[in-house]
Design a protein around this motif. Structure first.
Motif, PDB file in Angstrom:
ATOM      1  N   VAL A  47       5.106 -14.692 -31.208  1.00 47.12           N
ATOM      2  CA  VAL A  47       5.855 -15.576 -32.109  1.00 47.12           C
ATOM      3  C   VAL A  47       6.984 -14.797 -32.763  1.00 47.12           C
ATOM      4  N   ILE A  48       8.163 -15.375 -32.769  1.00 48.00           N
ATOM      5  CA  ILE A  48       9.295 -14.804 -33.503  1.00 48.00           C
ATOM      6  C   ILE A  48       9.593 -15.710 -34.686  1.00 48.00           C
ATOM      7  N   LEU A  49       9.567 -15.132 -35.872  1.00 50.07           N
ATOM      8  CA  LEU A  49       9.873 -15.864 -37.096  1.00 50.07           C
ATOM      9  C   LEU A  49      11.304 -15.563 -37.525  1.00 50.07           C
ATOM     10  N   VAL A  50      12.122 -16.592 -37.567  1.00 48.09           N
ATOM     11  CA  VAL A  50      13.436 -16.455 -38.192  1.00 48.09           C
ATOM     12  C   VAL A  50      13.200 -16.736 -39.670  1.00 48.09           C
ATOM     13  N   GLY A  51      12.887 -15.689 -40.391  1.00 48.51           N
ATOM     14  CA  GLY A  51      12.442 -15.843 -41.767  1.00 48.51           C
ATOM     15  C   GLY A  51      13.581 -15.937 -42.759  1.00 48.51           C
ATOM     16  N   ASP A  52      13.296 -16.564 -43.897  1.00 45.31           N
ATOM     17  CA  ASP A  52      14.287 -16.558 -44.971  1.00 45.31           C
ATOM     18  C   ASP A  52      14.413 -15.164 -45.574  1.00 45.31           C
ATOM     19  N   SER A  53      13.585 -14.232 -45.082  1.00 42.33           N
ATOM     20  CA  SER A  53      13.744 -12.816 -45.430  1.00 42.33           C
ATOM     21  C   SER A  53      15.081 -12.284 -44.946  1.00 42.33           C
ATOM     22  N   ALA A  54      15.778 -13.051 -44.093  1.00 42.62           N
ATOM     23  CA  ALA A  54      17.159 -12.690 -43.747  1.00 42.62           C
ATOM     24  C   ALA A  54      18.013 -12.572 -44.999  1.00 42.62           C
ATOM     25  N   SER A  55      17.660 -13.298 -46.036  1.00 40.34           N
ATOM     26  CA  SER A  55      18.368 -13.216 -47.311  1.00 40.34           C
ATOM     27  C   SER A  55      18.352 -11.793 -47.853  1.00 40.34           C
ATOM     28  N   ASN A  56      17.184 -11.113 -47.695  1.00 41.56           N
ATOM     29  CA  ASN A  56      17.055  -9.727 -48.149  1.00 41.56           C
ATOM     30  C   ASN A  56      17.604  -8.753 -47.112  1.00 41.56           C
ATOM     31  N   VAL A  57      17.095  -8.898 -45.889  1.00 38.09           N
ATOM     32  CA  VAL A  57      17.335  -7.904 -44.842  1.00 38.09           C
ATOM     33  C   VAL A  57      18.775  -7.912 -44.354  1.00 38.09           C
ATOM     34  N   MET A  58      19.330  -9.105 -44.129  1.00 35.59           N
ATOM     35  CA  MET A  58      20.655  -9.221 -43.533  1.00 35.59           C
ATOM     36  C   MET A  58      21.776  -9.350 -44.567  1.00 35.59           C
ATOM     37  N   THR A 149       3.970 -16.532 -52.000  1.00 40.38           N
ATOM     38  CA  THR A 149       5.043 -17.353 -51.425  1.00 40.38           C
ATOM     39  C   THR A 149       6.348 -16.908 -52.080  1.00 40.38           C
ATOM     40  N   PRO A 150       7.158 -16.106 -51.371  1.00 42.18           N
ATOM     41  CA  PRO A 150       8.343 -15.487 -51.986  1.00 42.18           C
ATOM     42  C   PRO A 150       9.335 -16.459 -52.597  1.00 42.18           C
ATOM     43  N   GLN A 151       9.384 -17.703 -52.111  1.00 43.78           N
ATOM     44  CA  GLN A 151      10.311 -18.666 -52.704  1.00 43.78           C
ATOM     45  C   GLN A 151       9.903 -19.044 -54.130  1.00 43.78           C
ATOM     46  N   SER A 152       8.662 -18.744 -54.493  1.00 45.89           N
ATOM     47  CA  SER A 152       8.171 -19.033 -55.854  1.00 45.89           C
ATOM     48  C   SER A 152       8.082 -17.774 -56.702  1.00 45.89           C
ATOM     49  N   ILE A 153       8.849 -16.751 -56.355  1.00 41.53           N
ATOM     50  CA  ILE A 153       8.727 -15.467 -57.026  1.00 41.53           C
ATOM     51  C   ILE A 153       8.976 -15.561 -58.526  1.00 41.53           C
ATOM     52  N   TYR A 154       9.879 -16.428 -58.958  1.00 44.01           N
ATOM     53  CA  TYR A 154      10.157 -16.511 -60.396  1.00 44.01           C
ATOM     54  C   TYR A 154       9.045 -17.236 -61.146  1.00 44.01           C
ATOM     55  N   ALA A 213      -3.076  -9.254 -45.378  1.00 45.95           N
ATOM     56  CA  ALA A 213      -4.267 -10.095 -45.547  1.00 45.95           C
ATOM     57  C   ALA A 213      -5.440  -9.582 -44.731  1.00 45.95           C
ATOM     58  N   GLY A 214      -5.409  -8.307 -44.361  1.00 49.12           N
ATOM     59  CA  GLY A 214      -6.532  -7.701 -43.668  1.00 49.12           C
ATOM     60  C   GLY A 214      -6.585  -8.014 -42.183  1.00 49.12           C
ATOM     61  N   ASN A 215      -7.686  -7.572 -41.556  1.00 50.42           N
ATOM     62  CA  ASN A 215      -7.832  -7.652 -40.108  1.00 50.42           C
ATOM     63  C   ASN A 215      -8.767  -8.770 -39.653  1.00 50.42           C
ATOM     64  N   GLY A 216      -9.245  -9.577 -40.594  1.00 49.12           N
ATOM     65  CA  GLY A 216     -10.176 -10.632 -40.217  1.00 49.12           C
ATOM     66  C   GLY A 216      -9.501 -11.952 -39.898  1.00 49.12           C
ATOM     67  N   VAL A 217      -8.200 -11.930 -39.727  1.00 45.67           N
ATOM     68  CA  VAL A 217      -7.441 -13.142 -39.405  1.00 45.67           C
ATOM     69  C   VAL A 217      -7.103 -13.146 -37.913  1.00 45.67           C
ATOM     70  N   ASP A 218      -6.361 -14.166 -37.472  1.00 39.91           N
ATOM     71  CA  ASP A 218      -6.144 -14.367 -36.042  1.00 39.91           C
ATOM     72  C   ASP A 218      -4.900 -13.680 -35.503  1.00 39.91           C
ATOM     73  N   GLY A 219      -4.101 -13.124 -36.365  1.00 41.61           N
ATOM     74  CA  GLY A 219      -2.891 -12.442 -35.918  1.00 41.61           C
ATOM     75  C   GLY A 219      -2.196 -11.784 -37.090  1.00 41.61           C
ATOM     76  N   GLN A 220      -1.124 -11.074 -36.798  1.00 42.46           N
ATOM     77  CA  GLN A 220      -0.391 -10.347 -37.825  1.00 42.46           C
ATOM     78  C   GLN A 220       1.099 -10.589 -37.687  1.00 42.46           C
ATOM     79  N   VAL A 221       1.814 -10.558 -38.810  1.00 52.70           N
ATOM     80  CA  VAL A 221       3.263 -10.645 -38.809  1.00 52.70           C
ATOM     81  C   VAL A 221       3.827  -9.559 -39.715  1.00 52.70           C
ATOM     82  N   LEU A 222       4.906  -8.948 -39.285  1.00 49.43           N
ATOM     83  CA  LEU A 222       5.651  -8.004 -40.103  1.00 49.43           C
ATOM     84  C   LEU A 222       7.140  -8.299 -39.959  1.00 49.43           C
ATOM     85  N   VAL A 223       7.901  -7.851 -40.944  1.00 48.98           N
ATOM     86  CA  VAL A 223       9.357  -7.892 -40.828  1.00 48.98           C
ATOM     87  C   VAL A 223       9.762  -6.748 -39.911  1.00 48.98           C
TER      88      VAL A 223
END
Length: 272
Positions: A47-58, A149-154, A213-223
């Motif tokens: 899975v490729i996530l086009v994340g709103d983290s582009a706001s930070n990273v890009m 949920t980073p959009q609710s950071i404030y 969220a640990g290793n007991g889930v079904d997959g992992q995502v990183l930036v």
């Protein structure tokens, strides 16, 4: 121990459910441009996530809030043109779905039509139920996102671990079951206790993708920029750096500058 994997020529939302059923972990990374997406897809990431983290990273913003729907569509379109195998999921940006379900549907439709994306991701649980339902009823696959949920950071005021207290943990579990019942095909759990994340993964039939969220889930995502060591100032516990590209790139740039100034570049073989 090696894992026998089913070969998917094209990963779909159905593929992810099959992976969970077959106990095959799901790999997920971010991409925001054609070149990076082509490399990530070619490596076999599911899975490729086009994340709103582009706001930070890009773009260099402090939070994910400033990025617009038009900007997300631009990044998504660039990624889609590169991808042949992975499922591409696009974040709906802040302000495009939270308060008005009709606006949420319009935003999701624009992303799907103008970028060619495969699915959208929304942050939140029952508080955004009408938006989730409208998008799903239009036939657009939805990935949920709970925990930090980073959009609710404030609202939170900090990027610290979420759902450590019983009340918030119970709400998260209820929200996960709600998102599953509503029709979401998967959920991202961000920065919550590993034990809680495992409980959620075991309580639902859809894949749970973790980040912190640990290793007991079904997959992992990183930036991707984080795991490649390009964003060297970021040091959360959950991040494993597979390269130190910041140092490698810095050395290359310094060497290039030195070669140009000394006249060593270009040499005779690098000229016409």
């Amino acid at each position: 121990m090696s894992v026998v994997k089913k070969e998917y020529k094209r990963v779909t939302v159905k593929s992810l459910v099959e992976m969970k059923k077959d106990n095959e972990k799901i790999s997920m990374l971010t991409a925001y441009d054609f070149t990076m997406a082509k490399i990530v897809d070619g490596a076999g990431i599911d899975v490729i996530l086009v994340g709103d983290s582009a706001s930070n990273v890009m773009a260099g913003h402090e939070t994910t809030l400033p990025i617009t729907l038009d900007q997300m569509i631009y990044h998504a379109s660039s990624v889609i043109r590169a991808v042949q195998r992975a499922l591409v999921v696009i974040d709906l940006p802040f302000g495009s779905y939270q308060s008005d379900p009709k606006e949420a549907l319009r935003s999701a439709i624009r992303i799907m039509k103008e970028s060619g994306a495969h699915a959208v991701k929304l942050e939140g649980g029952k508080e955004i139920k009408e938006s989730v339902k409208r998008i799903l009823h239009a036939g657009i696959p939805v990935m949920g996102h709970l925990g930090l949920t980073p959009q609710s950071i404030y609202k939170f005021g900090t990027y610290t671990v979420r759902a450590k207290e019983e009340e918030e943990a119970e709400k998260l579990k209820e929200d996960a079951k709600f998102l599953e019942k509503a029709g979401c095909f998967a959920i991202v759990l961000e920065k919550i206790p590993a034990k809680l994340a495992t409980e959620v993964a075991e309580s639902v039939s859809i894949p749970i993708i973790g980040i912190g969220a640990g290793n007991g889930v079904d997959g992992q995502v990183l930036v991707t920029h984080d795991m490649l060591g390009m964003t060297h100032e970021f040091h959360p516990r959950f991040l494993r750096r597979y390269l130190n590209l910041y140092e490698e790139m810095n050395n290359a740039f310094e060497q290039y500058s030195e070669d140009v100034k000394s006249g060593e570049f270009p040499n005779d073989e690098e000229q016409y």
